[in-house]
Structures are given as structure tokens and as C-alpha cells.
Design an enzyme around this catalytic site. Structure first.
Site, PDB file in Angstrom:
ATOM      1  CB  CYS A  56      -0.876  -0.052   1.252  1.00 20.92           C
ATOM      2  SG  CYS A  56      -1.999   1.332   1.390  1.00 20.92           S
ATOM      3  CB  VAL A  82       4.831   1.081   4.246  1.00 23.50           C
ATOM      4  CG1 VAL A  82       4.786   2.545   3.838  1.00 23.50           C
ATOM      5  CG2 VAL A  82       3.937   0.830   5.462  1.00 23.50           C
ATOM      6  CE  LYS A  83       4.418  -0.430  -5.113  1.00 22.30           C
ATOM      7  NZ  LYS A  83       3.342  -0.590  -6.104  1.00 22.30           N
ATOM      8  CG  LEU A  84       8.349   4.181   1.960  1.00 21.71           C
ATOM      9  CD1 LEU A  84       9.613   4.162   2.822  1.00 21.71           C
ATOM     10  CD2 LEU A  84       7.420   5.308   2.409  1.00 21.71           C
TER      11      LEU A  84
END
Ligand code: G3P
Length: 214
Positions: A56, A82-84
């Protein structure tokens, strides 16, 4: 190689999950926008369907806000990654989120040096975008190969997640190069298990048997 679905379409995720080949899901803001749904609601629906890593992506662009968003996503479900984005701010947020034991997938990776930096900072996944590299006259697969080689040289634990896959050939070549994961659009996923000779062969077997019973 693990197969992830690159979509936020829950109907399609449920349909393709019937084959029990889906190991995880990746989403991005464009894919969520395409569905026109609430981010949290949809991510939780996906988590309920697929028991594996669900990526996400943060919407903030400065690292403090990225960390805030990341911690919030992390609180939603144990399988959320967590997509950064691989910007300077994203790299700063990566370091902080890893110190808090949050799983992180670094996205929008287009070079071996970006991938090396992500691994040095402890990223769990790094996502090179094959198709978008091909679009710029570079070779997405060459970059993927270089990243895998560099990670092997230094025994990094970061997993390589081939993204922006446009064809079955991209999937095959990612597997040949030893990519840990490929995230695949439903369109390519549906194509990759089909072969015309399987259908032709099956029709002939059934016809031969039917004729022998006359
Ligand atoms: O989810 C990231 C990536 O797979 C996007 O692919 O087709 O928009 O370049 P694409």
C-alpha cells in the site's frame, strides 16, 4: 518465484485466487484511483482475500508525513507492506520505518544504484519497473539482472520484485534471472498459463476417446 497481482480490483483478485497461485498483491495510487474506492476499505478487503504481503503506497512526498502514513497503514493489518517512492525523502522514511519494524517495499526504482541504496537501508522489497524502463529505450531486464547480481555479491536480504511487467516474456525472463517476485497485471496473469497446444491436445484426446466408443 512468487506471483503477486498488480491490481486493486477485488473481483479479479478473488477470481484469480481460485487457482491458489497468488502469493501477494501490489497496489499504487493509480490502481486505487482506477477503482474509485476508499483506500483503507479496499486494502483490508484484499488482506482478507490474500494471506500474503499486500503493498500500500504512501501519498505524502516529505519523509515525516510518509512515516506517519506508513505507520497508519502498518496498524491496519499485519501483512501490509508500506510502499515508498525511491526519492531522497522516501529513503529517509525507509530508514525510520525499518527502525520501527515496518515492512517496506521501495517503488519507482529504475537503476541499480537506487536498488543498492534501498538494500543498504534495509528495504524488504525493491521494485524495478521493467516496462517503464523499456518505454525509455533502456532494457528493464538488463537493470533487473544488474540489481540481482549486486544483491548476490553482497548477500543482501532485500527481495527483488519485478514490477511494471507488460508481457509473459517479462515474467519468464524475470524467473530466468532469479527475481524473487514478479507482480503481474490480471491481463498478463490470465495469458501466462495458457498454451494453444494444451487446448488443441485436450480436444484431440477427448475426440479420439469419443470416436473409439461408437
Ligand atoms: O505497481 C507498480 C507497477 O507495476 C506499475 O506498472 O504498468 O503502470 O508501469 P505500470
Amino acid at each position: 518465484m512468487k506471483f503477486y497481482l498488480d491490481t486493486a480490483d477485488i473481483k479479479v483478485i478473488k477470481e484469480l485466487n481460485q487457482l491458489a497461485l497468488v502469493d501477494g498483491v501490489t497496489t499504487n495510487p493509480s490502481l486505487i484511483a482506477k477503482e474509485g474506492v476508499d483506500l483503507k476499505e479496499r486494502i483490508l478487503e484484499i488482506c482478507k482475500e490474500i494471506d500474503g504481503p499486500i503493498s500500500c503506497e504512501v501519498l505524502a512526498t516529505d519523509h515525516k508525513k510518509m512515516v506517519e502514513e506508513g505507520l497508519e497503514y502498518h496498524s491496519w493489518h499485519k501483512n501490509i507492506f508500506v510502499k515508498l517512492p525511491c526519492t531522497d525523502e522516501g529513503l529517509k522514511a525507509l530508514k525510520i520505518l525499518k527502525s520501527k519494524d515496518v515492512k517496506v517495499n521501495m517503488t519507482l526504482v529504475f537503476s541499480p544504484m537506487q536498488a543498492l541504496a534501498c538494500a543498504k537501508l534495509g528495504a524488504d522489497f525493491v521494485s524495478p519497473f521493467l516496462g517503464r524502463l523499456d518505454d525509455t529505450q533502456s532494457s528493464g531486464l538488463e537493470i533487473l539482472e544488474q540489481i540481482i547480481q549486486i544483491y548476490e555479491n553482497y548477500d543482501f536480504k532485500t527481495q527483488v520484485l519485478a514490477a511494471s511487467i507488460r508481457s509473459v516474456d517479462h515474467v519468464v525472463n524475470s524467473a530466468l534471472l532469479g527475481s524473487d517476485i514478479a507482480t503481474i497485471s490480471p491481463k498478463v496473469f490470465k495469458k501466462m498459463l495458457k498454451h494453444p497446444l494444451t487446448d488443441i491436445g485436450l480436444a484431440k484426446f477427448l475426440e479420439d476417446y469419443k470416436n473409439s466408443q461408437k
